[in-house]
Design a protein around this motif. Sequence first.
Motif, mmCIF file in Angstrom:
data_model
loop_
_atom_site.group_PDB
_atom_site.id
_atom_site.type_symbol
_atom_site.label_atom_id
_atom_site.label_comp_id
_atom_site.label_asym_id
_atom_site.label_seq_id
_atom_site.Cartn_x
_atom_site.Cartn_y
_atom_site.Cartn_z
ATOM 1 N N LEU A 15 0.819 -1.206 0.000
ATOM 2 C CA LEU A 15 0.000 0.000 0.000
ATOM 3 C C LEU A 15 0.858 1.264 0.000
ATOM 4 N N GLY A 16 2.038 1.187 0.619
ATOM 5 C CA GLY A 16 2.966 2.316 0.569
ATOM 6 C C GLY A 16 3.347 2.642 -0.869
ATOM 7 N N ASP A 17 3.657 1.600 -1.642
ATOM 8 C CA ASP A 17 4.009 1.792 -3.049
ATOM 9 C C ASP A 17 2.833 2.346 -3.832
ATOM 10 N N VAL A 18 1.650 1.891 -3.479
ATOM 11 C CA VAL A 18 0.454 2.361 -4.190
ATOM 12 C C VAL A 18 0.268 3.848 -3.945
ATOM 13 N N ILE A 19 0.435 4.273 -2.696
ATOM 14 C CA ILE A 19 0.265 5.697 -2.378
ATOM 15 C C ILE A 19 1.289 6.517 -3.150
ATOM 16 N N GLU A 20 2.498 6.001 -3.234
ATOM 17 C CA GLU A 20 3.539 6.702 -3.988
ATOM 18 C C GLU A 20 3.149 6.825 -5.466
ATOM 19 N N THR A 21 2.573 5.752 -6.009
ATOM 20 C CA THR A 21 2.196 5.740 -7.426
ATOM 21 C C THR A 21 1.083 6.749 -7.708
ATOM 22 N N ASP A 29 -9.107 7.790 -13.306
ATOM 23 C CA ASP A 29 -8.753 7.723 -14.728
ATOM 24 C C ASP A 29 -7.388 8.356 -15.019
ATOM 25 N N GLY A 30 -6.458 8.219 -14.099
ATOM 26 C CA GLY A 30 -5.147 8.836 -14.263
ATOM 27 C C GLY A 30 -4.136 7.903 -14.912
ATOM 28 N N PRO A 31 -2.874 8.342 -14.962
ATOM 29 C CA PRO A 31 -1.803 7.542 -15.569
ATOM 30 C C PRO A 31 -1.674 6.119 -14.993
ATOM 31 N N PRO A 32 -1.918 5.908 -13.677
ATOM 32 C CA PRO A 32 -1.818 4.520 -13.194
ATOM 33 C C PRO A 32 -2.816 3.584 -13.893
ATOM 34 N N VAL A 33 -3.974 4.139 -14.314
ATOM 35 C CA VAL A 33 -4.959 3.304 -15.018
ATOM 36 C C VAL A 33 -4.429 2.939 -16.398
ATOM 37 N N ARG A 34 -3.883 3.947 -17.095
ATOM 38 C CA ARG A 34 -3.326 3.682 -18.434
ATOM 39 C C ARG A 34 -2.190 2.655 -18.345
ATOM 40 N N ALA A 35 -1.354 2.785 -17.308
ATOM 41 C CA ALA A 35 -0.211 1.865 -17.164
ATOM 42 C C ALA A 35 -0.699 0.437 -16.915
ATOM 43 N N GLY A 189 -9.243 -4.813 -5.484
ATOM 44 C CA GLY A 189 -10.343 -4.467 -4.579
ATOM 45 C C GLY A 189 -11.641 -4.771 -5.289
ATOM 46 N N GLU A 190 -12.113 -3.844 -6.089
ATOM 47 C CA GLU A 190 -13.130 -4.091 -7.112
ATOM 48 C C GLU A 190 -12.481 -3.676 -8.415
ATOM 49 N N GLY A 191 -12.753 -4.383 -9.493
ATOM 50 C CA GLY A 191 -12.185 -3.968 -10.770
ATOM 51 C C GLY A 191 -12.373 -5.022 -11.831
ATOM 52 N N GLY A 192 -12.094 -4.635 -13.049
ATOM 53 C CA GLY A 192 -12.182 -5.561 -14.177
ATOM 54 C C GLY A 192 -11.448 -4.972 -15.359
ATOM 55 N N ILE A 193 -11.377 -5.747 -16.451
ATOM 56 C CA ILE A 193 -10.751 -5.224 -17.671
ATOM 57 C C ILE A 193 -11.305 -5.974 -18.881
ATOM 58 N N VAL A 194 -11.362 -5.255 -19.988
ATOM 59 C CA VAL A 194 -11.697 -5.838 -21.286
ATOM 60 C C VAL A 194 -10.424 -5.783 -22.115
ATOM 61 N N VAL A 195 -10.044 -6.893 -22.744
ATOM 62 C CA VAL A 195 -8.883 -6.870 -23.640
ATOM 63 C C VAL A 195 -9.297 -7.359 -25.022
ATOM 64 N N THR A 196 -8.698 -6.785 -26.048
ATOM 65 C CA THR A 196 -9.017 -7.149 -27.432
ATOM 66 C C THR A 196 -7.933 -6.616 -28.361
ATOM 67 N N ASP A 197 -7.882 -7.182 -29.569
ATOM 68 C CA ASP A 197 -7.011 -6.641 -30.613
ATOM 69 C C ASP A 197 -7.795 -5.737 -31.560
ATOM 70 N N ASP A 198 -9.110 -5.699 -31.407
ATOM 71 C CA ASP A 198 -9.966 -4.986 -32.353
ATOM 72 C C ASP A 198 -10.110 -3.530 -31.894
ATOM 73 N N ARG A 227 -15.641 3.161 -14.757
ATOM 74 C CA ARG A 227 -14.177 3.259 -14.754
ATOM 75 C C ARG A 227 -13.550 2.644 -13.502
ATOM 76 N N LEU A 228 -12.319 2.210 -13.652
ATOM 77 C CA LEU A 228 -11.503 1.755 -12.518
ATOM 78 C C LEU A 228 -10.834 2.980 -11.888
ATOM 79 N N THR A 229 -10.585 2.942 -10.577
ATOM 80 C CA THR A 229 -9.882 4.057 -9.930
ATOM 81 C C THR A 229 -8.365 3.911 -10.138
ATOM 82 N N SER A 230 -7.666 5.023 -9.993
ATOM 83 C CA SER A 230 -6.198 4.980 -10.104
ATOM 84 C C SER A 230 -5.587 4.137 -8.983
ATOM 85 N N ILE A 231 -6.187 4.189 -7.798
ATOM 86 C CA ILE A 231 -5.666 3.379 -6.684
ATOM 87 C C ILE A 231 -5.801 1.895 -7.003
ATOM 88 N N GLY A 232 -6.969 1.518 -7.517
ATOM 89 C CA GLY A 232 -7.176 0.119 -7.917
ATOM 90 C C GLY A 232 -6.161 -0.299 -8.964
#
Length: 361
Positions: A15-21, A29-35, A189-198, A227-232
């Motif tokens: 969690l320390g690393d997460v707070i730093e991130t 919807d910040g950079p941690p989500v894109r990463a 925590g709570e979260g999900g993702i959709v992945v595709t090549d299309d 949306r997913l949160t940046s913390i998630g």
Amino acid sequence: MSIPIASPELGIGALGDVIETVEGARLADGPPVRAFEAAFADYCGRTHGIATSNGTTALHAALRGLEIGPGDTVVTTPFSFVATANAIRLCGADPAFADVDPRTLNIDPDAVRAAIEVCDGDVDAILAVHLYGLPAEMDELREIAEENGIPLIEDAAQAHGASYRGDPVGSLGDVACFSFYPTKNITTGEGGIVVTDDSEVADRVARFINHGRSGRYDHDIVGHNFRLTSIGAAIGSQQLRRLDDFVEIRRRNAAAYDRALADHPSVSAPIEPSGTHHAYHQYTVQCSARAALQEHLADADVDTGVYYPTPIHRQPAYADVEADAPEAERAADRVLSVPVHPTLNRSEVRAIADALAGFEP
Ligand SMILES: *Cc1c(COP(=O)(O)O)cnc(C)c1O
């Protein structure tokens, strides 16, 4: 205290690393989500990842991204968590249930063909679930999807880290969905993702989960906030780095139970068909004396779970859907899952293996 059926772990210092991130980054919807999206899509060998608020919204958005809607029919398994079918209904479409293979408990390709025939070929997608972390029979399902010119979707909510003929789940259909609920193979925590090549599907999914937005205040379609949160996402990126280790421990634990159950007269171990790499989200045995087995394990302080006691077509919410799925019904009466998660210690694994081996009906 009994051995719990699930016990997610974030890890010392996580969690320390997460707070730093997330410190200084946009919390939504910040950079941690894109990463995280990029890292998870890459793990699956896909070009696009769109993180969502949970696995159910991932499925809902994926179906919408494939333009599934009212009047459409999606063939799926009746033996899954109810969210699989709910996602179809939430798009305004109808599920058509195809029975499972009694050996794998995954959707049976022959039953899929039969279900498509019953619908006179008027089917718009196939939604397969990799139940308990075991990949479904994807080669045959892909063939059926291609024959019918319809997309194949993976509900991989239980199967992060599994693979099929050398390819990771998430790369086996047109679109795949994952959940990061705390009991899954990795969590946010709570979260999900959709992945595709299309990229068109990816674009529709991304807009649908973000208010139908194409520009800051431009909305071409009606969308949700899924949306997913940046913390998630920051937690997810850490968890992803540990996923292969987590799955290896699950597999080692499963192997200990397999040995304990070899030649057991009344409890059958789950199978891993050749060409599949099971993630053992659950280690699920089958036993006709399930209640007695569950009691025996409880006496040994082992928590167990029944996933799932009622097939979806037997749920009141699906009373209007006709289904012929005797294998799903039989499985619902026989399955029992024991703890297999990576936070079990050696003596707990041994205790569970001994308790399984020592069951006499
Ligand atoms: C957990 C799960 C879902 C739903 O995911 P949530 O994150 O709980 O919404 C969907 N399908 C299957 C097979 C699951 O196990």
